[in-house]
Every structure is written in C-alpha cells, then in structure tokens.
Design an enzyme around this catalytic site. Sequence first.
Site, PDB file in Angstrom:
ATOM      1  N   ASP A  61       0.860  -1.186   0.000  1.00 14.41           N
ATOM      2  CA  ASP A  61       0.000   0.000   0.000  1.00 14.41           C
ATOM      3  C   ASP A  61       0.901   1.242   0.000  1.00 14.41           C
ATOM      4  OD1 ASP A  61      -2.039   1.831   0.133  1.00 14.41           O
ATOM      5  OD2 ASP A  61      -2.510   1.480   2.251  1.00 14.41           O
ATOM      6  N   ASP A 201      -1.787   9.312  10.117  1.00 11.73           N
ATOM      7  CA  ASP A 201      -2.653   8.556   9.222  1.00 11.73           C
ATOM      8  C   ASP A 201      -3.866   8.019   9.987  1.00 11.73           C
ATOM      9  OD1 ASP A 201      -2.806   7.293   6.531  1.00 11.73           O
ATOM     10  OD2 ASP A 201      -2.739   5.425   7.677  1.00 11.73           O
ATOM     11  N   GLU A 243      -5.072  13.236   9.644  1.00 12.93           N
ATOM     12  CA  GLU A 243      -5.947  12.830   8.551  1.00 12.93           C
ATOM     13  C   GLU A 243      -7.216  12.295   9.195  1.00 12.93           C
ATOM     14  OE1 GLU A 243      -6.617   9.586   5.040  1.00 12.93           O
ATOM     15  OE2 GLU A 243      -5.746   9.051   6.947  1.00 12.93           O
ATOM     16  N   ASP A 310      -4.441  10.066  -2.490  1.00 19.52           N
ATOM     17  CA  ASP A 310      -5.577   9.146  -2.510  1.00 19.52           C
ATOM     18  C   ASP A 310      -6.599   9.613  -3.540  1.00 19.52           C
ATOM     19  OD1 ASP A 310      -4.561   7.473  -0.519  1.00 19.52           O
ATOM     20  OD2 ASP A 310      -5.318   8.786   1.071  1.00 19.52           O
TER      21      ASP A 310
HETATM   22  C1  NOJ Z   1      -4.761   6.868   4.442  1.00 20.51           C
HETATM   23  C2  NOJ Z   1      -3.681   7.038   3.439  1.00 20.51           C
HETATM   24  O1  NOJ Z   1      -3.739   8.339   2.919  1.00 20.51           O
HETATM   25  C3  NOJ Z   1      -3.893   5.968   2.391  1.00 20.51           C
HETATM   26  O2  NOJ Z   1      -3.048   6.167   1.284  1.00 20.51           O
HETATM   27  C4  NOJ Z   1      -3.690   4.611   3.011  1.00 20.51           C
HETATM   28  O3  NOJ Z   1      -3.999   3.595   2.091  1.00 20.51           O
HETATM   29  C5  NOJ Z   1      -4.568   4.446   4.244  1.00 20.51           C
HETATM   30  N1  NOJ Z   1      -4.598   5.593   5.097  1.00 20.51           N
HETATM   31  C6  NOJ Z   1      -4.105   3.266   5.066  1.00 20.51           C
HETATM   32  O4  NOJ Z   1      -2.913   3.580   5.719  1.00 20.51           O
END
Ligand code: NOJ
Length: 566
Positions: A61, A201, A243, A310
């Site tokens: 990820d 995050d 976030e 994202d």
């Molecule tokens: C939010 C991040 O911006 C995203 O890119 C990620 O996949 C998820 N959190 C999980 O960490």
Amino acid sequence: MINDLWYKNAVIYCLSVGAYMDANGDGIGDFTGLMRRLDYLHGLGITAIWLMPFQVSPHRDDGYDVSDYYGVDPRYGTLGDFVEFTHAAKQRGIRVLIDLVINHTSDQHPWFKEACKDPNSKHRDWYVWSKKKPANANTGMVFPGVQKSTWTYDEQAKAWYFHRFYDFQPDLNTSHPEVQAEILKIMGFWIQLGVSGFRMDAVPFIISTKGPDVREPEEQYDMLRMFREFLQWRQGDCIALAEANVLPETDLEYFGDDGDRMHMMFNFQVNQNLFYALASADMRPLVKALKATKPRPATAQWGMFLRNHDELDLGRLTDEQRQAVFAAFGPDPEMQLYDRGIRRRLAPMFDGDQRRLELAYSLLFTLPATPVIRYGDEIGMGDNLKLPERNCARTPMQWSNEPQGGFTKSDKPHVPVISGGPYGYEHVNAAIQRRHPESLLNWTERIIRMRKEVPEVGWGDFTVIPTRDPSVLVMRYDWRNNWVLFVHNLDAKPHEVRFSVGLDGDNAEHGKLLVNLLAEDHSRAGEDGNHRLVIEAYGYRWYRVGGLDYLLRRTEVDEPLHPKTG
Ligand code: NOJ
Ligand code: CA
C-alpha cells in the site's frame, strides 16, 4: 499571539521520495535524489515538506504498510541519508513532516508474525483478535470493491484478526498501553532525527475502540491529548496534522476545546464542497462548509488541499452533488474509485486548462488554512489510469524532456513515467516551464511568494461578503488592523459583481480602495461605497484593502486578546 506557531502560515509540499528523483539509477527515487532537488523546492517557496511513508515496508500500500518503524527502506537509502536530508532541509529553512502510520502495521511486521505464531507472546495483544468470525466481518471496509472484509482468518494464529484497511494491514490494538508507549517511542525517534511533526494517518481509526464485540465504535479522544503532550514536551515546535475525514460537529473533539489535541487537520469538508463549487459554479455549499468548519481554537489550523495521493473522496456530498462532480471531472468509470471518489490528478480534471487550474489554486491559497500542495501539481502533471487504484496519480516527477523525464538514468523506472500524449514528460516538465514566465510553475512560485506576504489568511478571521451571485465568492480577512479581500468567479462566463468591503467606523474609508496585488486594475468604490467589478470567466483577484501602506498601519498585537479597558 506570538508567531511561533509556524504551521498557521506555512506552505506544505507533499512528496513521495520514491517518485521524486532517483540518484543511484535503480529506477526508484531516493533520499540522495531528493536532496539534490531541495534547491528547486526552496525556489518554489514552500516552507515545509510532508514526506510520505519511507520506512521499511513490503509496499503493498505504497508504504502505508510498515514492517519496521525505526528504519529507512533500503530502496530509498539509509538512516544516515535521512538525517542528511532533514539537515539539508533545515539549512534552507524547510521543515519536514513525516507520515506516522500506526493504526496498523504490515502483516510482515515481526510483531504480527510473532503474534500469529505464539498466542502467549507479548505481541499477541498488540493486535485485535477474535476466536470466531465476527458478525460484522463484512462491514466497514475503507476500500469497497477491492477490500472484501475487515476480519481475516490466520491459519497459524487460528484466529481472526481485525483490519480496517487491506487484509495485509492488521490493526494495532491502539488502546493497549504498551502499544501507546511504542507509538510515542516512534515519534520520539524521528523527532530526534530532525522532523518537525507528523501527518497522522487514519486518526479516527487509531482512537476508535476495536474488537469483535464492538458494535458502535467509540472515539477515545483523550489519546489525542497524550500524543500532543508528548510531541510538545520533546520538541516545542513539533506538530500533529491529522488525517480525519469527519463531520464538522466533531472538529473540536479533534482540535480540543482548548487547542490541546491536534494542531492541524485536513479540511475534508471544505475540500469536497470546493470541488462541487468548481464543478457547478455554485459556491453556496462551499460557504456553508467554510462556516461550519470555522470554529476552532486560536492555536489550531486547517490544512487545505485540492488533490492528494488518494482518491478525491466525495463521500460527504449528497448523491446529486457527487454526480455533478463525477460528470464534470471524472465521467468514466475508470476515473472513479471505491464508489465515492475520483482518482485523477488535478490537471486532467480541468482538461489542462490553466485558467481553471489557477482559479483552483488561487482558492486553495486564500481559503482559511495552511495550503498543502502535491508534487507535480505545480507543473500540471497528469495521471496514468492504466495503473491500479490510487497508483494512477503517483507517477514519477517530470523534471525535463530527457529520457524518463529526468527522473532516473534507468530505462526501467519502478513506476512508469508518463510519456506521450498531452501530459507526457516531453511537454509537461519543470525545465520547460522554468523558461516560460506564464507557465503554471512560475505562476505557482509567484502565488506562493505573494501568499507568504499575506499572513492575514493564516492568522486572521474571515468574513464571506454577500454579493447575491452564487458563482462569485468574495472573502475578507482581518488581522492586526489590516484587511485583504479575495474575489473568485467560478463560472465559465464573466460576471459583474457589486459589494461593499463591510468595514465601518474609522475603517470605512480604507474600504473604498482595493489595491490589486497581482495586476494593475485596482478598484475604487463608487459614491454609494460599493465596489463594482467585472470579473472574467474563472477569474480571481487578490486585493489589499486601503492601499499598500498597510504595513505602516499594522498593529503588533491581536486586538481581541487585549480588550481596551476603561
Ligand atoms: C490513508 C492514506 O492516505 C492511504 O493512502 C492509506 O492507504 C490508508 N490511510 C491506510 O494507511
Ligand atoms: Ca534509487
């Protein structure tokens, strides 16, 4: 207020080290490459870098699956390189924020591996388990359509583990005191290596209660204060940027009534309504979002953004509004993602139309927040929709029209550089744009320079000035006996607007003159005290109220903090 709160008036640039510049020629960007580009960033005028995850990771990820919190992934360099980088940034007055991804680890993290292997191990309780398949295992997925469940059975552990995100990202049991202590240790480690804070995050999930019997997860907001206290005791200027895509009514839970929790949060509410405004030329829902997110402690600040790494999440708009944004900016199913968003970069959403890009950026830089821009957006980079999910907007930075856009000497970059077509590196790159005064890159540099001379936006209070025209947004900021005023026309056709600056008493006179900061057409109010202006399609104006002697009039203290007595 003393100006120590650097984040209230910063310009943050978000980048991924792997996509910026590859110095050792293995096709993956690295810290050495990034360091060589610090002068570019310094010239652009940004004041802080938000560095996306670079710790050891299997990269399923894009690094948001960490397998060692205390190391740099070897593909990017070494801890030594990292410290050289934070030092080099500091020498240029640039602060470094890093991602802190501690809601979950990678399933390859030794903690998780040990937890699976040995039910009596210390790390077993660091994760969230269930003997039986929980009833809600197929609900609450963050990536619908790709992620099938939030609980997965592990053969070795003979139990189900909880994962809010992908199945290779087991959630940490963040309520566990040992896990919390470890999180603080991780923060302390990177602070010692030169960072000024963390983009945290998935904050709502970190603080949420987790477990097979948790039907209605509850947020444990006190944890935020614990993080905040630790940060500031370790290093006074260290911040947390959360976030948290939450509703305005919970904003104060995140900031803390006394500003004792998160220093900053991304303003997702305004972000979504801003895209609706850009799609429909109707800024009324945006104004509503601005007003709803206005209350916050004086020390807290919003982070405002257009696009990030994202998808553009439109989940908080009404169905009708979301459809309007899809229709305008992402009509094809392949442009959309997770039933709620658009995965494209900014420039293709606007068909590369620089007028619209400037309008969007002008809004970003003048909304009540610290602007956060994303690497490549300053040159209008495009996306590669052939890449899966969110990867389409994470392609290497395009530096020049040399092979691979000057990103690498390798002919096999880890992620392909966008080549050919309107957004290929052959046309869209930093080197070409440096040579054209009107390029997006040079425009961005100028607008950042001007934004830094308008501290009213970061520090002041805003008022939305009524115009009776839903396509035109007029906002005034007040700070230390100074005012600035911004006008934005979101429509594809010119509009004529009439408004009063709205200052009274001794200040009314100042309101009669608006000095344009970006061009020659200043505005003088008519007899009736109103300004009348014709603003072109997608036009924007930055005005100083009352003239350029404003600095001679600025007061040294914030009036409301020192009420006049007697
Ligand atoms: C939010 C991040 O911006 C995203 O890119 C990620 O996949 C998820 N959190 C999980 O960490
Ligand atoms: Ca490399």
